[in-house]
Design a protein around this motif. Structure first.
Motif, mmCIF file in Angstrom:
data_model
loop_
_atom_site.group_PDB
_atom_site.id
_atom_site.type_symbol
_atom_site.label_atom_id
_atom_site.label_comp_id
_atom_site.label_asym_id
_atom_site.label_seq_id
_atom_site.Cartn_x
_atom_site.Cartn_y
_atom_site.Cartn_z
ATOM 1 N N GLN A 1 14.091 -74.506 -28.999
ATOM 2 C CA GLN A 1 14.855 -73.627 -28.100
ATOM 3 C C GLN A 1 14.584 -72.177 -28.530
ATOM 4 O O GLN A 1 14.093 -71.935 -29.636
ATOM 5 N N ARG B 1 9.384 -79.725 -27.252
ATOM 6 C CA ARG B 1 10.205 -80.916 -27.556
ATOM 7 C C ARG B 1 9.371 -82.176 -27.390
ATOM 8 O O ARG B 1 8.452 -82.195 -26.562
ATOM 9 N N SER C 1 17.000 -70.119 -28.864
ATOM 10 C CA SER C 1 18.244 -69.657 -29.495
ATOM 11 C C SER C 1 18.075 -69.158 -30.941
ATOM 12 O O SER C 1 18.845 -68.284 -31.360
ATOM 13 N N GLN D 1 18.413 -65.562 -31.444
ATOM 14 C CA GLN D 1 19.760 -64.962 -31.538
ATOM 15 C C GLN D 1 20.082 -64.661 -33.002
ATOM 16 O O GLN D 1 20.492 -63.563 -33.352
ATOM 17 N N GLU E 1 16.125 -66.563 -23.356
ATOM 18 C CA GLU E 1 17.378 -66.499 -24.110
ATOM 19 C C GLU E 1 18.007 -65.132 -23.893
ATOM 20 O O GLU E 1 17.299 -64.124 -23.778
ATOM 21 N N GLN F 1 11.740 -70.789 -22.209
ATOM 22 C CA GLN F 1 13.152 -70.464 -22.034
ATOM 23 C C GLN F 1 13.323 -68.954 -22.019
ATOM 24 O O GLN F 1 12.490 -68.224 -22.567
#
Ligand code: DAH
Length: 348
Positions: A171, A199, A173, A176, A215, A213
């Protein structure tokens, strides 16, 4: 002398008559006026002549030379014009013929979509940041409140590279956590990170082992869920039109509390119900929520002082919806013919 002059004049006249193009005319020029031409020949025995005779020969040959030059020049311009006209006629372009199509490139639809989101969020003060695709377990999971052995890890079938520590990020993330650590618990954060994720999924129409993605993270003082709603609303309207409505549904992510699924109103049936929205009138586009206090704390931000929201879009999903693509594998095939179908669709 005069006889010779007359002979040259006559033979020139008959040679000139047979000239039909500039090449022949050039040959004629050389024959009569060239260095070893007939006119030069007229003056070749000058040294054996008396002064008066020389003068006469000079005068006569000059006269002849001028006369021939004049005739050659006038025929030359005539022939050149004729040849030019012939050339124009033979090379005439038929402007009524259909034009040959030149294939032109167009931006990849996935890139285009990401750029649209970037542009909007940059105008709202966000930075576009980058993070590593080969990531540490610590950033991908632990700092995001997903400790080792936690069942939430199962949802993200991860490609591990070395032991259980180094992996291909599942991901975006982790960016972050990386960004918050840089802020050292002091500065507000507004960032988005579009990037590749991986994945261990079997590829089919809706799954790909590699996907993109986008984010988003905002950390500041007094941030609430309504800020997230406003931001999501702006993104949805930018991508799907001004009449696009949005809603949140409760959800669960380890790194947000509360967590939501974000939906947009179906742009095909406008909420009436159709096959795209499975008759619900709504389409889910991302996960989001308020940054979990544990995540803020792990990354050096005091949750008593700071709050924030985060979201994660599946970029292909957005592009598939926006451009009516029904198979995620489309983005990763290299068939230019297929890709160009969408270039064309998009520019229509
Ligand atoms: N990382 C999540 C996933 O891959 C998506 C996501 C959900 C990102 C909620 C977020 C968030 O930042 O707040 O499924």
């Amino acid at each position: 002398m005069l006889e010779k002059q007359e002979m040259i004049r006559k033979s020139f006249a008959s040679d000139l008559d047979s000239v039909t193009n500039t090449n022949m005319l050039n040959e004629l020029k050389v024959k009569y006026l060239g260095k070893k031409g007939l006119i030069t020949e007229l003056t070749s025995n000058m040294k054996d002549l008396s002064i008066d005779e020389r003068k006469e020969v000079g005068r006569v040959s000059n006269e002849l030379k001028n006369e021939l030059n004049e005739k050659i020049n006038s025929l030359e311009s005539e022939l050149k014009l004729k040849e030019l006209n012939q050339k124009l006629e033979s090379e005439k372009i038929d402007i009524s013929l259909p034009a040959t199509k030149v294939p032109v490139g167009a931006p990849n639809v996935l890139e285009k979509l990401i750029e649209e989101v970037e542009e909007l969020l940059m105008s709202m003060g966000y930075d576009v940041v980058d993070g590593p695709e080969i990531e540490e377990d610590k950033f991908n999971f632990e700092m995001l409140n997903i400790p080792k052995g936690h069942p939430a890890r199962d949802a993200q079938d991860t490609f591990y590279i070395k032991d259980e520590e180094i992996l291909l990020r599942s991901q975006t993330s982790p960016v972050q956590a990386r960004t918050m650590l840089k802020g050292e618990g002091k500065t507000p954060i507004r960032m988005i990170c579009p990037g590749k994720t991986y994945r261990r999924d079997d590829d089919d129409a809706t799954h790909s082992h590699q996907f993109m993605q986008i984010e988003g993270l905002l950390v500041d003082k007094n941030i609430s869920l309504s800020d997230l709603k406003g931001t999501f609303d702006a993104i949805a309207k930018k991508l799907f039109g001004e009449d696009c409505k949005t809603r949140f549904r409760p959800s669960y992510y380890q790194f947000t509390e509360p967590s939501v699924e974000t939906d947009i109103s179906c742009f095909v049936c406008k909420g009436e119900g159709c096959s795209l929205c499975k008759n619900t009138g709504w389409i889910t586009v991302s996960g989001a929520g308020m940054v979990h206090p544990n995540v803020l704390r792990n990354c050096g931000y005091d949750p008593e002082e700071w709050t924030g929201f985060a979201f994660g879009f599946g970029a292909e999903r957005l592009a598939m919806l926006k451009y009516g693509i029904n198979d995620i594998r489309f983005f990763y095939q290299t068939d230019l013919r297929e890709l160009s179908t969408f270039d064309r669709k998009d520019s229509e």
